[in-house]
Motif scaffolding. Sequence first.
Motif, mmCIF file in Angstrom:
data_model
loop_
_atom_site.group_PDB
_atom_site.id
_atom_site.type_symbol
_atom_site.label_atom_id
_atom_site.label_comp_id
_atom_site.label_asym_id
_atom_site.label_seq_id
_atom_site.Cartn_x
_atom_site.Cartn_y
_atom_site.Cartn_z
ATOM 1 N N SER A 169 61.803 -7.738 51.623
ATOM 2 C CA SER A 169 60.513 -7.810 52.308
ATOM 3 C C SER A 169 59.739 -8.992 51.704
ATOM 4 C CB SER A 169 59.757 -6.494 52.124
ATOM 5 O OG SER A 169 58.571 -6.511 52.863
ATOM 6 N N PRO A 170 60.203 -10.223 51.967
ATOM 7 C CA PRO A 170 59.711 -11.394 51.239
ATOM 8 C C PRO A 170 58.251 -11.775 51.471
ATOM 9 C CG PRO A 170 61.170 -12.072 53.008
ATOM 10 C CD PRO A 170 61.231 -10.570 52.950
ATOM 11 N N SER A 171 57.645 -11.324 52.555
ATOM 12 C CA SER A 171 56.261 -11.735 52.829
ATOM 13 C C SER A 171 55.227 -10.757 52.269
ATOM 14 C CB SER A 171 56.049 -11.913 54.330
ATOM 15 O OG SER A 171 56.234 -10.679 54.997
ATOM 16 N N THR A 172 55.700 -9.682 51.630
ATOM 17 C CA THR A 172 54.775 -8.703 51.048
ATOM 18 C C THR A 172 55.085 -8.510 49.562
ATOM 19 O OG1 THR A 172 56.167 -6.788 51.569
ATOM 20 C CG2 THR A 172 54.522 -7.447 53.223
ATOM 21 N N ALA A 173 54.135 -7.910 48.891
ATOM 22 C CA ALA A 173 54.299 -7.556 47.480
ATOM 23 C C ALA A 173 53.515 -6.263 47.256
ATOM 24 C CB ALA A 173 53.773 -8.665 46.580
ATOM 25 N N ALA A 174 53.701 -5.678 46.107
ATOM 26 C CA ALA A 174 52.958 -4.467 45.761
ATOM 27 C C ALA A 174 52.060 -4.757 44.574
ATOM 28 C CB ALA A 174 53.907 -3.324 45.423
ATOM 29 N N ILE A 175 50.847 -4.242 44.663
ATOM 30 C CA ILE A 175 49.943 -4.215 43.516
ATOM 31 C C ILE A 175 50.072 -2.824 42.920
ATOM 32 C CG2 ILE A 175 47.546 -4.269 42.733
ATOM 33 C CD1 ILE A 175 46.906 -6.108 45.098
ATOM 34 N N ASP A 235 41.353 4.466 47.364
ATOM 35 C CA ASP A 235 41.369 3.089 47.852
ATOM 36 C C ASP A 235 41.076 2.092 46.740
ATOM 37 O OD1 ASP A 235 41.883 4.079 50.358
ATOM 38 O OD2 ASP A 235 39.850 3.766 51.112
ATOM 39 N N LEU A 236 41.557 0.886 46.961
ATOM 40 C CA LEU A 236 41.275 -0.249 46.093
ATOM 41 C C LEU A 236 40.526 -1.264 46.951
ATOM 42 C CD1 LEU A 236 41.662 -1.968 43.513
ATOM 43 C CD2 LEU A 236 43.882 -2.671 44.440
ATOM 44 N N ARG A 237 39.346 -1.630 46.509
ATOM 45 C CA ARG A 237 38.534 -2.592 47.262
ATOM 46 C C ARG A 237 38.424 -3.879 46.453
ATOM 47 N NH1 ARG A 237 34.159 2.071 48.203
ATOM 48 N NH2 ARG A 237 35.276 3.215 49.806
ATOM 49 N N LEU A 238 38.617 -4.994 47.151
ATOM 50 C CA LEU A 238 38.520 -6.305 46.515
ATOM 51 C C LEU A 238 37.410 -7.094 47.181
ATOM 52 C CD1 LEU A 238 42.334 -7.174 46.580
ATOM 53 C CD2 LEU A 238 41.043 -6.253 44.647
ATOM 54 N N LYS A 239 36.708 -7.870 46.391
ATOM 55 C CA LYS A 239 35.710 -8.799 46.911
ATOM 56 C C LYS A 239 36.135 -10.178 46.417
ATOM 57 C CE LYS A 239 30.719 -9.481 47.199
ATOM 58 N NZ LYS A 239 29.418 -9.000 46.692
ATOM 59 N N ILE A 240 36.816 -10.902 47.325
ATOM 60 C CA ILE A 240 37.412 -12.184 46.985
ATOM 61 C C ILE A 240 36.502 -13.290 47.498
ATOM 62 C CG2 ILE A 240 39.470 -13.632 47.178
ATOM 63 C CD1 ILE A 240 40.972 -10.993 47.991
ATOM 64 N N ASP A 241 35.824 -13.972 46.590
ATOM 65 C CA ASP A 241 34.863 -15.018 46.962
ATOM 66 C C ASP A 241 33.933 -14.547 48.080
ATOM 67 O OD1 ASP A 241 35.714 -16.819 45.032
ATOM 68 O OD2 ASP A 241 37.198 -17.748 46.353
ATOM 69 N N GLY A 242 33.461 -13.309 47.965
ATOM 70 C CA GLY A 242 32.511 -12.751 48.918
ATOM 71 C C GLY A 242 33.130 -11.993 50.076
ATOM 72 N N GLU A 243 34.424 -12.166 50.329
ATOM 73 C CA GLU A 243 35.106 -11.476 51.433
ATOM 74 C C GLU A 243 35.612 -10.117 50.960
ATOM 75 O OE1 GLU A 243 39.189 -11.839 54.072
ATOM 76 O OE2 GLU A 243 38.477 -13.598 53.002
ATOM 77 N N LEU A 247 47.700 -12.687 50.190
ATOM 78 C CA LEU A 247 46.506 -12.125 49.560
ATOM 79 C C LEU A 247 46.534 -12.361 48.045
ATOM 80 C CD1 LEU A 247 43.862 -10.495 49.962
ATOM 81 C CD2 LEU A 247 45.203 -8.467 49.385
ATOM 82 N N LEU A 248 47.709 -12.252 47.447
ATOM 83 C CA LEU A 248 47.822 -12.502 46.004
ATOM 84 C C LEU A 248 47.519 -13.969 45.696
ATOM 85 C CD1 LEU A 248 50.961 -10.387 45.072
ATOM 86 C CD2 LEU A 248 48.547 -9.746 44.958
ATOM 87 N N ASN A 249 47.994 -14.867 46.543
ATOM 88 C CA ASN A 249 47.667 -16.296 46.368
ATOM 89 C C ASN A 249 46.170 -16.524 46.495
ATOM 90 O OD1 ASN A 249 50.256 -17.560 45.938
ATOM 91 N ND2 ASN A 249 50.729 -17.053 48.053
ATOM 92 N N LEU A 262 49.182 -12.406 37.108
ATOM 93 C CA LEU A 262 49.367 -12.729 38.531
ATOM 94 C C LEU A 262 49.912 -14.145 38.674
ATOM 95 C CD1 LEU A 262 49.093 -12.210 41.559
ATOM 96 C CD2 LEU A 262 46.658 -12.787 41.356
ATOM 97 N N ASN A 263 49.410 -15.098 37.906
ATOM 98 C CA ASN A 263 49.910 -16.466 37.952
ATOM 99 C C ASN A 263 51.393 -16.519 37.583
ATOM 100 O OD1 ASN A 263 49.864 -19.362 38.098
ATOM 101 N ND2 ASN A 263 49.751 -19.381 35.875
ATOM 102 N N ARG A 264 51.773 -15.860 36.490
ATOM 103 C CA ARG A 264 53.186 -15.854 36.078
ATOM 104 C C ARG A 264 54.057 -15.204 37.146
ATOM 105 N NH1 ARG A 264 50.459 -14.629 31.347
ATOM 106 N NH2 ARG A 264 50.987 -12.417 31.408
ATOM 107 N N PHE A 265 53.547 -14.148 37.765
ATOM 108 C CA PHE A 265 54.270 -13.464 38.837
ATOM 109 C C PHE A 265 54.461 -14.387 40.040
ATOM 110 C CE2 PHE A 265 53.969 -10.904 42.760
ATOM 111 C CZ PHE A 265 55.131 -10.146 42.625
ATOM 112 N N LEU A 266 53.383 -15.045 40.493
ATOM 113 C CA LEU A 266 53.468 -15.929 41.652
ATOM 114 C C LEU A 266 54.408 -17.111 41.397
ATOM 115 C CD1 LEU A 266 49.721 -15.965 42.770
ATOM 116 C CD2 LEU A 266 51.649 -14.884 43.955
ATOM 117 N N GLU A 267 54.457 -17.604 40.172
ATOM 118 C CA GLU A 267 55.379 -18.682 39.837
ATOM 119 C C GLU A 267 56.831 -18.223 39.873
ATOM 120 O OE1 GLU A 267 53.992 -20.157 36.056
ATOM 121 O OE2 GLU A 267 52.543 -21.496 37.012
ATOM 122 N N ALA A 268 57.070 -16.926 39.649
ATOM 123 C CA ALA A 268 58.434 -16.390 39.593
ATOM 124 C C ALA A 268 59.002 -16.039 40.972
ATOM 125 C CB ALA A 268 58.461 -15.154 38.701
ATOM 126 N N ILE A 269 58.138 -15.765 41.945
ATOM 127 C CA ILE A 269 58.654 -15.368 43.258
ATOM 128 C C ILE A 269 58.797 -16.601 44.165
ATOM 129 C CG2 ILE A 269 57.765 -13.017 43.124
ATOM 130 C CD1 ILE A 269 55.474 -13.789 44.944
#
Length: 182
Positions: free
Chosen positions: A65-71, A93-101, A135-137, A173-180
């Motif tokens: 499932s290459p376009s998704t990941a799990a938190i 639920d987990l709520r995120l506020k990413i640069d206001g979004e 979303l992770l990016n 998260l950075n190390r993870f994104l570099e590995a996938i």
Amino acid sequence: MKRLFLCAALSLGILGCATSSGLNPTTSKSEFDNTKTIDIKPHGLSCKNTGVYCPTLGFRWEDNSPSTAAIRLVILDLYSAQSIGSDYVRIGDLRLKIDGELVALSPVGSGLTSYNYDKITGRTSTQAYVVPKSLLNKIYSSKETLVQIVTDKGDIEDYIVKPNADTKAYHALNRFLEAIPN
């Protein structure tokens, strides 16, 4: 014995202050169906002003499932190693506020929180959320990502990154994104 424990705790505290330190992702391959998995264990958010509960985030990706990941959200009860008023937390639920979004995430599957206990980490409560890899990016490239975790003990608020402050989870998260794969 108390001195030894105090010295060990202070040493870990001093060594653990650098937010860029932490574990690297691990890669495994299933012998059953050859699925490749990249996983990084949960790393702490700031844990400032969160009371007795400290949220941590880990991440998992599978090539089937290459376009998704799990938190993977794990909440540590900071008092459970001493058994002083410790408790598990039912996570919703987990709520995120990413640069206001605002982004609201619901738990995977039946949404049942899993619970664990060991002598080192004490009581932990775990929940998983499937998200688009994009979303992770977005979180990693953000200037500010705030987190709100809905639990049966009340909402827990913390941050992954904000101006002039980041967390171990942010660097994990950075190390993870570099590995996938892209």
